[in-house]
Write a protein that holds these residues in place. Structure first.
Motif, mmCIF file in Angstrom:
data_model
loop_
_atom_site.group_PDB
_atom_site.id
_atom_site.type_symbol
_atom_site.label_atom_id
_atom_site.label_comp_id
_atom_site.label_asym_id
_atom_site.label_seq_id
_atom_site.Cartn_x
_atom_site.Cartn_y
_atom_site.Cartn_z
ATOM 1 N N GLU A 42 -23.640 18.355 8.168
ATOM 2 C CA GLU A 42 -24.077 17.255 7.524
ATOM 3 C C GLU A 42 -25.005 17.647 6.159
ATOM 4 O O GLU A 42 -24.788 17.164 5.081
ATOM 5 N N GLU A 70 -32.267 12.178 9.193
ATOM 6 C CA GLU A 70 -31.905 12.068 7.857
ATOM 7 C C GLU A 70 -32.851 12.723 6.926
ATOM 8 O O GLU A 70 -32.826 13.043 5.600
ATOM 9 N N ASN A 138 -27.411 1.898 6.315
ATOM 10 C CA ASN A 138 -26.303 1.316 5.531
ATOM 11 C C ASN A 138 -26.801 -0.358 5.098
ATOM 12 O O ASN A 138 -27.533 -0.905 5.751
ATOM 13 N N SER A 150 -24.709 7.361 3.277
ATOM 14 C CA SER A 150 -23.188 7.353 3.932
ATOM 15 C C SER A 150 -22.217 7.764 2.944
ATOM 16 O O SER A 150 -21.057 8.570 3.156
ATOM 17 N N GLU A 154 -19.571 10.975 2.189
ATOM 18 C CA GLU A 154 -18.150 10.858 2.320
ATOM 19 C C GLU A 154 -17.705 11.680 1.056
ATOM 20 O O GLU A 154 -16.666 12.257 1.024
#
Length: 266
Positions: A42, A70, A138, A150, A154
């Motif tokens: 991550e 996070e 989100n 997020s 990606e």
């Protein structure tokens, strides 16, 4: 000999303790682990995403969030790029106090949980040099100057992971890693510039005082923006392949305090 930087420390531990749990967080009513290898993946993806966003070596980036997975991945990814993390206390509520730290540190980016982002939104629109607010949670419709964590992950997945590892070699142990602000109770806050070697040396000294077995887990109650929490609660734990458990933030600071005894038992 490789530079004694935080990314090198993390890479070494992730290779040695890849399947060990690094972070435990409460999910669906139960503490669930993320391994060193999962966190490393991550971090690499996020670092690539942040690089595509435009963050580069020596850029200053505000980090304002409750302690969570996070928080660590964001700080680590920024340090992989050679950026300077400016962690702020979630207890800061006065707009002028936050604005002073953003402008004084010359930060052009910020990373924040959705709860803490509300404090930043009204401030950053008045700072001409500010570029992007990265939201850890989100949300359906980010503002024009916002991007979701997020989405960065990606974007980062599409990039070559080796680029980030090559970038680590450019980071020196005497480069500034973190700017930690004093409380400012007697005058304007002072930004304390802490290098990678400040942290890694403190970790080495802390480790010499007591043993930390790899099966060990700590419930990290200290505010994650503090340098002491960095040293003892994050990086000394990482060095030894042990685990960090996160306290649920709840709806308020009092909720967090009420949760501590329950989480210790769990």
């Amino acid at each position: 000999m490789s530079e004694k930087t935080i990314p090198n420390l993390f890479e070494s531990s992730a290779a040695k303790f890849s399947e060990n749990p690094l972070i435990y967080e409460k999910k669906s009513g139960k503490y669930m682990p993320s391994t060193f290898n999962e966190i490393r993946t991550e971090v690499h993806d996020l670092a690539n995403g942040l690089f595509k966003l435009g963050i580069k070596k020596d850029d200053k980036v505000i980090l304002l969030s409750e302690g969570r997975k996070e928080w660590l991945t964001s700080e680590m990814a920024l340090l992989y790029l050679g950026a300077v993390v400016v962690p702020l206390s979630i207890k800061l509520n006065e707009p002028d106090d936050i604005k002073f730290r953003i402008k004084h540190s010359e930060s052009r980016y910020a990373v924040a949980s959705l709860r803490q982002a509300e404090k930043l939104r009204s401030i950053v629109k008045d700072i001409t040099d500010f570029e992007k607010l990265i939201i850890l949670d989100n949300i359906d419709k980010p503002n024009s100057n916002e991007i979701k964590y997020s989405d960065l992950i990606e974007e980062g997945k599409k990039e070559d992971k080796d680029l980030i590892l090559k970038n680590i070699s450019k980071i020196k142990q005497n480069d500034v890693a973190v700017i930690s602000y004093t409380s400012g109770t007697t005058a304007d806050p002072k930004g304390i510039m802490l290098t990678h070697r400040n942290f890694t040396a403190n970790v080495e000294q802390a480790e010499s005082l007591f043993d930390i077995p790899a099966w060990y887990t700590t419930l990290l109650i200290l505010p994650w923006d503090h340098s002491f929490a960095h040293t003892v609660g994050l990086y000394t734990i990482i060095l030894n392949g042990a685990s960090i458990s996160v306290v649920d933030p709840g709806k308020s600071g009092m909720d967090k305090l009420r949760h501590i005894t329950l989480k210790l038992k769990e």
